[in-house]
Write an enzyme that holds these catalytic residues in place. Structure first.
Site, PDB file in Angstrom:
ATOM      1  N   HIS A 155      -2.444  -4.798 -13.219  1.00 20.06           N
ATOM      2  CA  HIS A 155      -2.227  -5.883 -12.241  1.00 20.06           C
ATOM      3  C   HIS A 155      -2.624  -7.261 -12.738  1.00 20.06           C
ATOM      4  O   HIS A 155      -2.232  -8.265 -12.131  1.00 20.06           O
ATOM      5  CB  HIS A 155      -3.007  -5.622 -10.947  1.00 20.06           C
ATOM      6  CG  HIS A 155      -2.657  -4.349 -10.251  1.00 20.06           C
ATOM      7  ND1 HIS A 155      -1.362  -4.043  -9.864  1.00 20.06           N
ATOM      8  CD2 HIS A 155      -3.423  -3.298  -9.859  1.00 20.06           C
ATOM      9  CE1 HIS A 155      -1.366  -2.850  -9.272  1.00 20.06           C
ATOM     10  NE2 HIS A 155      -2.596  -2.376  -9.261  1.00 20.06           N
ATOM     11  N   HIS A 192      -0.015   2.805  -7.899  1.00 17.44           N
ATOM     12  CA  HIS A 192       0.342   1.419  -7.572  1.00 17.44           C
ATOM     13  C   HIS A 192       1.445   0.908  -8.508  1.00 17.44           C
ATOM     14  O   HIS A 192       1.608   1.420  -9.622  1.00 17.44           O
ATOM     15  CB  HIS A 192      -0.898   0.521  -7.690  1.00 17.44           C
ATOM     16  CG  HIS A 192      -1.998   0.890  -6.739  1.00 17.44           C
ATOM     17  ND1 HIS A 192      -3.073   1.680  -7.123  1.00 17.44           N
ATOM     18  CD2 HIS A 192      -2.175   0.601  -5.428  1.00 17.44           C
ATOM     19  CE1 HIS A 192      -3.880   1.850  -6.069  1.00 17.44           C
ATOM     20  NE2 HIS A 192      -3.352   1.214  -5.020  1.00 17.44           N
TER      21      HIS A 192
HETATM   22  O1  ZLS Z   1      -3.591   0.051  -9.686  1.00 19.82           O
HETATM   23  O2  ZLS Z   1      -4.940  -4.121  -0.854  1.00 19.82           O
HETATM   24  C1  ZLS Z   1      -5.600  -4.888  -1.529  1.00 19.82           C
HETATM   25  C2  ZLS Z   1      -5.834  -6.308  -1.137  1.00 19.82           C
HETATM   26  C3  ZLS Z   1      -6.604  -6.570  -0.046  1.00 19.82           C
HETATM   27  C4  ZLS Z   1      -7.065  -5.529   0.948  1.00 19.82           C
HETATM   28  C5  ZLS Z   1      -8.375  -4.879   0.494  1.00 19.82           C
HETATM   29  N1  ZLS Z   1      -9.422  -5.886   0.288  1.00 19.82           N
HETATM   30  C6  ZLS Z   1     -10.675  -5.277  -0.122  1.00 19.82           C
HETATM   31  C7  ZLS Z   1      -8.976  -6.927  -0.663  1.00 19.82           C
HETATM   32  C8  ZLS Z   1      -7.660  -7.581  -0.250  1.00 19.82           C
HETATM   33  C9  ZLS Z   1      -5.210  -6.925  -0.004  1.00 19.82           C
HETATM   34  N2  ZLS Z   1      -6.162  -4.500  -2.687  1.00 19.82           N
HETATM   35  C10 ZLS Z   1      -6.011  -3.168  -3.198  1.00 19.82           C
HETATM   36  C11 ZLS Z   1      -6.140  -3.215  -4.705  1.00 19.82           C
HETATM   37  C12 ZLS Z   1      -5.796  -1.913  -5.330  1.00 19.82           C
HETATM   38  C13 ZLS Z   1      -5.941  -2.008  -6.825  1.00 19.82           C
HETATM   39  C14 ZLS Z   1      -5.474  -0.773  -7.551  1.00 19.82           C
HETATM   40  C15 ZLS Z   1      -5.730  -0.892  -9.027  1.00 19.82           C
HETATM   41  C16 ZLS Z   1      -4.982   0.126  -9.870  1.00 19.82           C
HETATM   42  O3  ZLS Z   1      -5.317   1.429  -9.515  1.00 19.82           O
HETATM   43  C17 ZLS Z   1      -5.238  -0.103 -11.371  1.00 19.82           C
HETATM   44  C18 ZLS Z   1      -6.636  -0.083 -11.790  1.00 19.82           C
HETATM   45  C19 ZLS Z   1      -7.000  -2.272  -2.599  1.00 19.82           C
HETATM   46  N3  ZLS Z   1      -6.690  -1.080  -2.089  1.00 19.82           N
HETATM   47  C20 ZLS Z   1      -7.861  -0.542  -1.679  1.00 19.82           C
HETATM   48  C21 ZLS Z   1      -8.850  -1.458  -1.945  1.00 19.82           C
HETATM   49  N4  ZLS Z   1      -8.294  -2.509  -2.513  1.00 19.82           N
HETATM   50  C22 ZLS Z   1     -10.258  -1.304  -1.715  1.00 19.82           C
HETATM   51  C23 ZLS Z   1     -10.760  -0.235  -0.978  1.00 19.82           C
HETATM   52  C24 ZLS Z   1     -12.144  -0.122  -0.776  1.00 19.82           C
HETATM   53  C25 ZLS Z   1     -12.973  -1.087  -1.310  1.00 19.82           C
HETATM   54  C26 ZLS Z   1     -14.443  -1.244  -1.279  1.00 19.82           C
HETATM   55  C27 ZLS Z   1     -14.656  -1.846  -2.651  1.00 19.82           C
HETATM   56  C28 ZLS Z   1     -13.620  -2.947  -2.515  1.00 19.82           C
HETATM   57  C29 ZLS Z   1     -14.167  -3.652  -1.326  1.00 19.82           C
HETATM   58  C30 ZLS Z   1     -14.700  -2.503  -0.437  1.00 19.82           C
HETATM   59  C31 ZLS Z   1     -12.470  -2.120  -2.038  1.00 19.82           C
HETATM   60  C32 ZLS Z   1     -11.128  -2.239  -2.239  1.00 19.82           C
HETATM   61 ZN    ZN Z   2      -3.636   2.320  -8.975  1.00 25.87          ZN
HETATM   62 CA    CA Z   3       3.041   2.995 -10.939  1.00 28.67          CA
END
Ligand code: ZLS
Ligand code: ZN
Ligand code: CA
Length: 394
Positions: A155, A192
């Protein structure tokens, strides 16, 4: 060798850096770099290290990283400390302008996807250095397969962090491969969408990107990316391939798409090298993903890509149920080598993490998870993708 079902053994090199195991995204964070150390400990306990060369390398340099990334962003990554961020002021504002330390709920630090972690620059240089060195090892012709389970941060953008990724080691590795190979295929089985890599090469005629990913209510991260209709632009038209899937996708449905699509990709694009991002969050029971693949189903995709006998770079990525991920990457290391390994996990330092899966590598997938992918949707998706790829056929 008798343990190699599809022909000759491959020369495999493997990158592992202990400096990554201790990196901490924060105690409530879902991304746990220690899973790479867990995978390594398993790989060692199965005796697989003797079947590969260990790739030793220096961490990536500033110039390596600035070959793709914006210098202002690289400067921020190189100078930011958790202390400076916590003190507020200019450091915090600059970091947040590059999406580092930006909370999704205002002022709630527990909602930060990309935290200003201790040792951030060193971490980035180590995982990116591994992918660059792995790409160079393939380009030099000494190896058939190179592995970096700490890489696969798909990403990260040119000028900002995104989705737990700071530096895009995949883009850097593909750039290295392009110095030696005319065409490179990127295939991404993380749950993702591989948006950072697709964007970097969206108008390139030399790089084809293929991502299989979850789609739910149109808001699964990264929102709005990876639609079936996104096919690339300019020279890159029909060289971006997107395969959106609904929750509950099982081994059979996944491979029923993966196999014919990758077969066609190889036939029409004729890549000279392949980069495969093997994110473990597409596995059943992941903390973020809702697909239902077994380790065998995930690894079957790796085995199929390997069977083309084209120089292959295997990278990690996501994966949030860490015992599943470590077991998966260990098994896929064995697949790369071409060796069958026992289902019983040998005694080793992370033993206790595998109790819930009965100390077996291959844990059981969810039986009561609804598969939202109708046969109709799967067939439509396959036909659309294959029809697009046919337009590249000479
Ligand atoms: O592909 O969905 C989002 C962005 C947000 C919602 C969630 N908040 C925390 C931030 C803003 C719109 N982010 C995703 C990112 C997923 C990245 C995947 C990476 C990969 O696997 C490659 C390495 C997301 N989904 C779930 C979370 N973030 C998330 C769930 C739980 C937590 C805990 C730690 C951090 C904050 C609380 C977090 C993120
Ligand atoms: Zn992922
Ligand atoms: Ca993929």
């Amino acid at each position: 060798s008798p343990s190699c079902p599809d022909g000759r053994k491959r020369r495999v090199c493997y990158y592992y850096d202990r400096g990554i195991a201790g990196v901490d995204y924060g105690e409530d964070h879902v991304m746990v770099p220690r899973r790479v150390d867990m995978a390594h400990a398993l790989i060692r306990s199965y005796g697989l290290l003797g079947d590969m060369s260990r790739l030793r390398t220096r961490p990536a340099t500033y110039d390596d990283i600035a070959a793709f990334h914006d210098r202002g962003y690289a400067d921020l990554l190189g100078s930011l400390t958790p202390e400076a961020f916590a003190a507020g002021g200019e450091a915090e504002l600059t970091a947040r302008s590059f999406n580092v330390g930006e909370p999704s709920k205002p002022e709630d630090p527990r909602t930060i996807d990309n935290p200003p972690i201790a040792g951030l620059w060193d971490y980035c240089c180590r995982y990116a250095g591994g992918s660059i060195a792995a790409a160079r090892a393939l380009a030099a012709g000494g190896y058939d397969i190179a592995i970096n389970w700490s890489g696969g941060m798909h990403h990260a953008c040119r000028d900002k962090a995104s989705g737990f990724c700071y530096v895009n080691d995949i883009v850097l590795a593909i750039r290295e491969l392009l110095a030696a190979f005319a065409r490179v295929v990127y295939v991404d089985i993380d749950v993702h969408h591989g948006d950072g890599v697709e964007t970097a090469f969206v108008d390139s005629g030399r790089v084809m990107t293929v991502s299989f990913h979850q789609r739910t209510n149109n808001d699964f991260f990264p929102k709005g990316r990876g639609n079936l209709a996104d096919v690339g632009v300019g020279e890159g038209v029909y060289r971006a391939v997107n395969v959106p899937l609904y929750a509950g996708m099982d081994d059979e449905g996944y491979y029923g798409l993966f196999q014919p699509i990758m077969e066609k990709v190889m036939e029409v694009f004729k890549p000279e090298a392949i980069v495969m991002q093997c994110g473990g969050d597409s596995l059943s029971g992941d903390r973020l993903g809702r697909l239902n693949l077994s380790i065998a189903g995930h690894a079957r995709c790796v085995r199929f890509v390997r069977s083309f006998d084209v120089p292959l770079l295997l990278l990690g990525g996501g994966g949030y149920t860490i015992n599943h991920v470590a077991a998966c990457w260990c098994y896929e290391t064995a697949v790369a080598i071409g060796k069958e390994i026992d289902d019983d996990i040998p005694q080793h330092c992370y033993d206790s993490y595998y109790q819930s899966q009965d100390y077996k590598l291959h844990y059981t997938v969810k039986k009561n998870l609804k598969n939202d992918n109708t046969n109709h949707h799967v067939t439509q998706t396959k036909n659309t993708v294959l029809r697009n790829l046919d337009k590249l056929a000479a």
